[in-house]
Design a protein around this motif. Structure first.
Motif, PDB file in Angstrom:
ATOM      1  N   ASP A  19       0.745  -1.275  -0.009  1.00  0.00           N
ATOM      2  CA  ASP A  19      -0.250   0.057   0.020  1.00  0.00           C
ATOM      3  C   ASP A  19       0.786   1.208   0.000  1.00  0.00           C
ATOM      4  O   ASP A  19       0.332   2.340   0.487  1.00  0.00           O
ATOM      5  CB  ASP A  19      -0.880  -0.032   1.274  1.00  0.00           C
ATOM      6  N   ALA A  57      -1.001   3.863  -2.360  1.00  0.00           N
ATOM      7  CA  ALA A  57      -2.400   3.451  -2.364  1.00  0.00           C
ATOM      8  C   ALA A  57      -3.097   4.777  -2.830  1.00  0.00           C
ATOM      9  O   ALA A  57      -4.552   4.504  -3.380  1.00  0.00           O
ATOM     10  CB  ALA A  57      -2.784   2.778  -1.148  1.00  0.00           C
ATOM     11  N   ASN A 112       0.723  10.408  -1.619  1.00  0.00           N
ATOM     12  CA  ASN A 112       1.096   9.601  -0.967  1.00  0.00           C
ATOM     13  C   ASN A 112       2.244   9.727   0.254  1.00  0.00           C
ATOM     14  O   ASN A 112       2.405   9.578   1.157  1.00  0.00           O
ATOM     15  CB  ASN A 112       1.375   8.250  -1.582  1.00  0.00           C
ATOM     16  N   ASN A 166      -0.156   9.414   3.165  1.00  0.00           N
ATOM     17  CA  ASN A 166      -0.404   7.960   3.317  1.00  0.00           C
ATOM     18  C   ASN A 166       0.523   7.612   4.387  1.00  0.00           C
ATOM     19  O   ASN A 166       1.689   7.507   4.500  1.00  0.00           O
ATOM     20  CB  ASN A 166       0.088   7.240   1.934  1.00  0.00           C
TER      21      ASN A 166
END
Length: 320
Positions: A214, A217, A224, A228
């Motif tokens: 991930d 993701a 990200n 993230n």
């Protein structure tokens, strides 16, 4: 940030808030103000007044300490200025430092405001913006670095070092390494802001993989890096590894150059603190971010930056 207390004081007054609640009625009124905001409604709806007092005093202590720091800059600056003890360049430096102190306080409140806003479309727990948190930490690091550099420049006499090619390369290497230390410390704000230390609590792999599934993701991809938690932790690991590698290489390269004893001590200290900081970081991750250890790791980043600045001061070029 580690004690989840940053949103307990829901307004900001430079002088008025210096007096904490005294009576039961005042505490209940303060608690009722807190209950109007998302953190209580979503996360702490079963919090008692006693529990609220703990997080309130944590935030209050932080704000009062900030005011003490501000006075520690502004009052001596005004006294030295009035006495005529500051040179013209130093006056500019002092004004800049005092301005940074004031800016830091305003930026702190701007950060807190982001965690008090209602976000109907979000299912995440209420928290301050990681961008504003990083800006607040970055501003603090700049203020600290500028203060330390000013002090070292005044107190440490320059070494009579010959301007050889190797020395110039070492100086550039030290500057680049210090910038890397600063960037790694700044990336820690995103780790704290997103609670990214609570995902993938294993080392050296992240779960069963070197690169987690991930990692990218979110869409668009650039999100990200800052939003993230997996990517934020991954980036912090990479920056930490790059930093300790650069410091080790810097130490080995410095061994080839004839340096004064004090400068050699600075290089060796930089490597020692870097190794300690790596150990603290890994321990914090593996133990699921206990507050005392996490706070020590954050302090370690400041210690590492301090020693890096000391080394830069040791390698300063002689004025022509």
């Amino acid at each position: 940030r580690l004690t989840e207390s940053g949103l307990s004081m829901v307004d900001w007054h430079l002088v008025k808030e210096m007096k904490p609640p005294r009576t039961q009625q005042e505490w209940e009124a303060e608690f009722q103000k807190y209950q109007q905001f998302p953190e209580f409604k979503i996360l702490n709806h079963d919090m008692t007044l006693t529990e609220f007092k703990f997080i309130w005093y944590m935030e209050y202590s932080h704000r009062m300490w900030g005011r003490v720091v501000g006075l520690a800059y502004i009052l001596p600056a005004a006294y030295f200025w009035r006495k005529g003890w500051l040179s013209r360049p130093m006056k500019g430096c002092v004004l800049a430092l005092c301005g940074l102190v004031c800016f830091q306080g305003l930026l702190g409140w701007y950060m807190v405001k982001s965690g008090l806003e209602e976000k109907p479309d979000s299912y995440d727990i209420p928290r301050v913006s990681q961008y504003r948190l990083a800006a607040h930490l970055g501003s603090a690091l700049v203020l600290y670095s500028a203060s330390l550099w000013t002090g070292l420049s005044l107190l440490l006499p320059r070494h009579q070092l010959p301007e050889t090619r190797q020395l110039v390369r070492l100086r550039h290497f030290a500057h680049g390494t210090t910038a890397l230390v600063f960037l790694t410390a700044l990336s820690g704000a995103f780790v704290a802001g997103l609670d990214a230390g609570l995902v993938y609590n294993s080392f050296p792999k992240m779960g069963e993989r070197w690169i987690p599934d991930d990692l990218l993701a979110f869409s668009p991809t650039l999100r990200n890096i800052f939003e993230n938690p997996t990517t934020v932790q991954f980036d912090h690991r990479i920056l930490g590894t790059a930093t300790v590698t650069a410091i080790t290489a810097l130490y080995l390269f410095s061994r080839k150059i004839l340096l004064p004893r004090r400068t050699r001590t600075a290089v060796a200290s930089l490597l020692a603190v870097a190794c300690m900081q790596v150990g603290l970081g890994i321990s914090t991750l593996l133990l699921y971010v206990p507050t005392p250890l996490a706070a020590t790791h954050q302090s370690g980043s400041l210690a590492l930056l301090s020693v890096a600045l000391w080394l830069m001061a040791e390698l300063r070029r002689l004025p022509k």
